[in-house]
Design an enzyme around this catalytic site. Structure first.
Site, PDB file in Angstrom:
ATOM      1  N   ARG A 233       0.865  -1.179   0.000  1.00  0.00           N
ATOM      2  CA  ARG A 233       0.000   0.000   0.000  1.00  0.00           C
ATOM      3  C   ARG A 233       0.903   1.231   0.000  1.00  0.00           C
ATOM      4  NH1 ARG A 233      -3.502  -2.772  -1.551  1.00  0.00           N
ATOM      5  NH2 ARG A 233      -5.526  -3.223  -0.613  1.00  0.00           N
ATOM      6  N   ASP A 257       3.891  -0.163  -7.386  1.00  0.00           N
ATOM      7  CA  ASP A 257       2.575  -0.482  -7.953  1.00  0.00           C
ATOM      8  C   ASP A 257       1.489   0.261  -7.184  1.00  0.00           C
ATOM      9  OD1 ASP A 257       0.845  -1.940  -9.753  1.00  0.00           O
ATOM     10  OD2 ASP A 257       0.203  -3.116  -8.017  1.00  0.00           O
ATOM     11  N   GLU A 262      -2.722   7.654  -4.445  1.00  0.00           N
ATOM     12  CA  GLU A 262      -3.185   7.051  -5.707  1.00  0.00           C
ATOM     13  C   GLU A 262      -4.679   7.231  -5.956  1.00  0.00           C
ATOM     14  OE1 GLU A 262      -2.100   2.850  -4.948  1.00  0.00           O
ATOM     15  OE2 GLU A 262      -4.237   2.423  -5.025  1.00  0.00           O
ATOM     16  N   HIS A 294      -1.335   0.216  -9.770  1.00  0.00           N
ATOM     17  CA  HIS A 294      -2.029  -0.752  -8.903  1.00  0.00           C
ATOM     18  C   HIS A 294      -2.651  -1.879  -9.736  1.00  0.00           C
ATOM     19  CE1 HIS A 294      -3.892  -1.076  -4.640  1.00  0.00           C
ATOM     20  NE2 HIS A 294      -3.764  -2.282  -5.195  1.00  0.00           N
TER      21      HIS A 294
END
Ligand code: NAI
Length: 328
Positions: A233, A257, A262, A294
């Site tokens: 995360r 990622d 985000e 993500h």
């Protein structure tokens, strides 16, 4: 059961509709679940939400008033949930803890290989007819030391893949795995992992204890030129510390990622927008940084498992059966 599916994309519609086979009424909404959109669920028995939906106290209260009885997270992490508030409001929440640890672990390894061998740069060069190898020198993964922060479902798959590459694997986790130790993983204190690892990959959940775990002090304690990978995360890393680390060369490579902010960016097409997040845009300018939006979970196998487990979680809750994936 009537289920309102928030933050839904075309792929959610495809996989959930296919797993549903007309058993339940699925209402797909593209809106993120936030306090202001929670009333869209009025009349639904359940809501189905994703990683950037807000399950804070205010949203949960509005959902409860709107008649919602159950909540299904179609993801593993539940850092976006106020669990105490959900309990007080008697709103059971289920998640999908083990849909495909392979999907995320393999993505983390993909980021490592791409950064090491510079596939992202090589791809551009070859398309332009530039076959120079200048600047593409990589290193063997074999024999390198990789530190894993978190050896749960995903971290343990990553550990086994890396052992297969011939890496030394160090790990930090409050819960040790005997099976991984037998396979060759060495649990060490976090500071040792920082000091000894050539590559560090984060696979812990976001909790108050892991929030900004990787900050300027932690980066300074790592090996110079370390490769840092985050598929867990975003807020496990203090993003502001990354820029200085990259500029000074202390961070040699960065593969992300997930990103702290985000929710304002990922899962939407912003290619025609002026992106307002200067920190994010600065990160994209470094040649040794590779960011994906993500997508670690995004494989056919994982999406199929997420859809079927999400629906069976809700069926368990509605039938008053024990739900093994209940959060908390
Ligand atoms: P898991 O719950 O199986 O494993 C997490 C591990 O982290 C546990 O073994 C736990 O003991 C450990 N841990 C907890 N606090 C720690 C700390 N302070 N330091 C070190 N280890 C700690 O979870 P799983 O399925 O392996 O997922 C890990 C994380 O990956 C999730 O919480 C989620 O945030 C993220 N994730 C990302 C996806 C993506 O698409 N990029 C998809 C799925 C999960």
């Amino acid at each position: 059961m009537k289920i309102t599916v928030f933050s839904s994309q075309a792929h959610d519609r495809q996989f959930l509709a296919s797993a549903n086979a007309d058993s339940h009424q699925l209402v797909f909404r593209s809106e993120r679940l936030v306090p202001g959109t929670a009333t869209l669920a009025a009349g639904s028995d359940a809501v189905c939400v994703f990683v950037n939906d807000d399950l804070g106290r205010e949203t949960l209260g509005t959902l409860k008033e709107a008649g919602v009885k159950y909540i299904a997270l179609r993801c593993a992490g539940f850092n976006n949930l106020d669990l105490a508030a959900a309990r007080e409001l008697d709103l059971p929440v289920a998640r999908v803890p083990r849909y495909s640890p392979h999907a995320v672990a393999e993505h983390a390894i993909g980021l490592m290989l791409a950064l090491d061998r510079k596939y992202h740069r090589a791809w551009n060069r070859v398309r332009e007819g530039n076959f120079s190898l200048q600047g593409l020198l990589g290193f063997d993964l074999h024999g390198k030391t990789v530190g894993l922060v978190g050896t749960g479902n995903i971290g343990s798959v990553a550990a086994r893949i890396l052992l297969g590459f011939g890496c030394r694997v160090l790990a930090v986790d409050p819960v040790r795995s005997d099976a991984l130790e037998e396979a060759g993983v060495k649990y060490v204190p976090l500071q040792d992992l920082y000091a000894r690892s050539d590559i560090i990959s984060l696979h812990c959940p976001l909790t108050p204890a892991t929030h900004h775990l990787v900050n300027a002090k932690a980066i300074a304690a790592m090996k110079r030129g370390v490769m840092l990978i985050n598929t867990s995360r975003g807020a496990v890393i203090d993003s502001r510390a990354l820029i200085d680390g990259l500029k000074s060369g202390q961070l040699g490579y960065l593969g992300l990622d997930v990103y702290e902010e985000e929710s304002e960016l990922f899962f939407e097409d912003h290619s025609a927008d002026a992106i307002q997040d200067d920190l994010f845009m600065r990160l994209t300018t470094f040649p040794q940084v590779l960011i994906t939006g993500h997508q670690g979970f995004y494989t056919r196998e994982a999406m199929t498992a997420i859809a079927s487990t999400t629906l069976s979680n809700l069926e368990d809750l509605a039938a008053g059966r024990e739900c093994e994936n209940l959060v908390g």
